[in-house]
Design a protein around this motif. Structure first.
Motif, short mmCIF file in Angstrom:
data_model
loop_
_atom_site.label_atom_id
_atom_site.label_comp_id
_atom_site.label_asym_id
_atom_site.label_seq_id
_atom_site.Cartn_x
_atom_site.Cartn_y
_atom_site.Cartn_z
N ASN A 1 -6.36 39.17 79.34
CA ASN A 1 -6.97 40.50 79.18
C ASN A 1 -7.86 40.60 77.95
OD1 ASN A 1 -5.52 41.46 81.43
ND2 ASN A 1 -3.70 41.78 80.15
N ASN A 2 -7.78 39.60 77.07
CA ASN A 2 -8.59 39.62 75.84
C ASN A 2 -9.27 38.26 75.68
OD1 ASN A 2 -7.60 42.26 74.27
ND2 ASN A 2 -5.85 41.30 75.26
N LYS A 3 -10.58 38.25 75.92
CA LYS A 3 -11.33 36.99 75.92
C LYS A 3 -11.82 36.57 74.53
CE LYS A 3 -11.10 36.81 80.41
NZ LYS A 3 -10.27 35.80 81.11
N ASN A 4 -11.53 37.34 73.51
CA ASN A 4 -12.07 37.04 72.18
C ASN A 4 -11.03 36.48 71.22
OD1 ASN A 4 -10.75 39.51 72.15
ND2 ASN A 4 -11.96 40.29 70.42
N VAL A 5 -9.94 35.94 71.74
CA VAL A 5 -8.92 35.32 70.88
C VAL A 5 -9.40 33.93 70.48
CG1 VAL A 5 -6.54 34.53 70.70
CG2 VAL A 5 -7.06 36.60 72.00
#
Length: 334
Positions: free
Chosen positions: A295-299
């Motif tokens: 759900n979070n592609k910026n990790v």
């Protein structure tokens, strides 16, 4: 073998046995000695892993047979013939010619002996004698195929935790007088570090026909906290490094702090299941992160850390705003 941590003496002995097997299989001379070894050690100390890694080093086929589910010939269930045939059937065609030189690992062999002591009916232990003697031939006609497979050059490695033997030995040497109580159990440190000899196994009830066909008993040391800590990051097959490779597929770096390593090693040692405990702890910490990265592609990075208040936890490092926007633009273009 470099991935096997903390078992230097056992590694040298297993390597020597494997080398001997390699020479026997690649020499034209007849009547060379066959080697059968018994690896004794606590659950999770690396018995099966060590045997498999040694076999991989010389690129020999490995046949892993779980003895706890074997039955005697004529009984319903999996017998040794069926187990070996299943391995032969699944072996790729260009490796079938080398199948007769395989390294056969009879895993959890001690379970057969424990069953033999409780109920000798249906116990497959004496079906293994031709295999240990180097006189076994897998008859394919039993499985409606022609011919047979000569397995006389196979090397046999038996493995077992042998807790029953250790408990018996502890009671025998520490009970004095009439029914004096003792506090020995399978998780007692004194019991777990007990080295076993051939006479201990015979005294417990291992058949002399079996023990007479075993060249060497190799004791595998229980893992200490330092060993477990080294396994976490230095073993290629450790759960941490497996997850590290998994997150790299998502362009995410995974690392663990030194304090977290120490705590994971301490927790794993307390569970008393050897290196297997590492997987339980690592998965418990990282499993929720899989949903988060979907759900979070910026990790950018995940760090396994430890504090007295939080315990083992994961902190996340995100891409900077500028990099993050570029990342999203590239994702849209794709």
């Amino acid at each position: 073998m470099k991935d096997v941590i903390g078992q230097d003496e056992a590694k040298h002995k297993v390597a020597a046995a494997i080398y001997k097997h390699f020479i026997v299989c690649n020499c034209s001379s007849e009547n060379l000695p066959q080697t059968n070894i018994f690896l004794c050690g606590n659950s999770g100390c690396g018995k099966t892993y060590m045997a498999c890694k040694a076999a991989e080093a010389i690129e020999f086929n490995v046949i892993l047979v779980n003895c706890s589910i074997l039955t005697q010939q004529g009984y319903r269930g999996l017998n040794i013939n069926q187990a070996l045939y299943n391995s032969w059937k699944s072996c790729v065609s260009d490796k079938k010619d080398e199948f007769g030189k395989s390294i056969i690992i009879l895993d959890e062999f001690d379970k057969i002996v424990d069953n033999l002591k409780r109920d000798p009916r249906g116990t497959p232990i004496f079906d293994l004698l031709p295999l240990l003697d180097g006189k076994y031939k897998l008859d394919l006609s039993e499985f409606k195929e022609q011919g047979y497979v000569d397995m006389s050059k196979c090397m046999i490695i038996l493995t077992g935790a042998c807790y029953g033997v250790k408990q018996y030995k502890a009671r025998k040497h520490n009970t004095i007088g009439f029914g004096e109580a003792n506090n020995y159990s399978a998780d007692n440190n004194t019991l777990n570090t007990e080295l076993l000899k051939e006479e201990d196994l015979l005294d417990y009830g291992y058949p002399i026909e079996i023990m007479g066909r075993i060249s060497q008993i190799i004791n595998i040391n229980p893992l200490n906290q330092s060993d477990i800590k080294e396994i976490i990051t230095n073993s290629y097959d450790s759960p941490f490094n497996q997850y590290k490779r998994f997150f790299e597929l998502h362009d995410i770096n995974l690392r663990v702090t030194n304090t977290a390593e120490n705590e994971i090693a301490k927790m794993a040692l307390h569970k008393n299941t050897g290196a297997r405990a590492i997987k339980t702890i690592i998965e418990d910490v990282l499993f929720s992160e899989i949903e988060h990265i979907c759900n979070n592609k910026n990790v950018e990075e995940l760090v396994i850390s430890y504090s007295k208040h939080k315990g083992i936890y994961v902190s996340r490092k995100y891409y900077e705003e500028q990099n993050c926007s570029k990342f999203k633009d590239n994702e849209i273009n794709l």
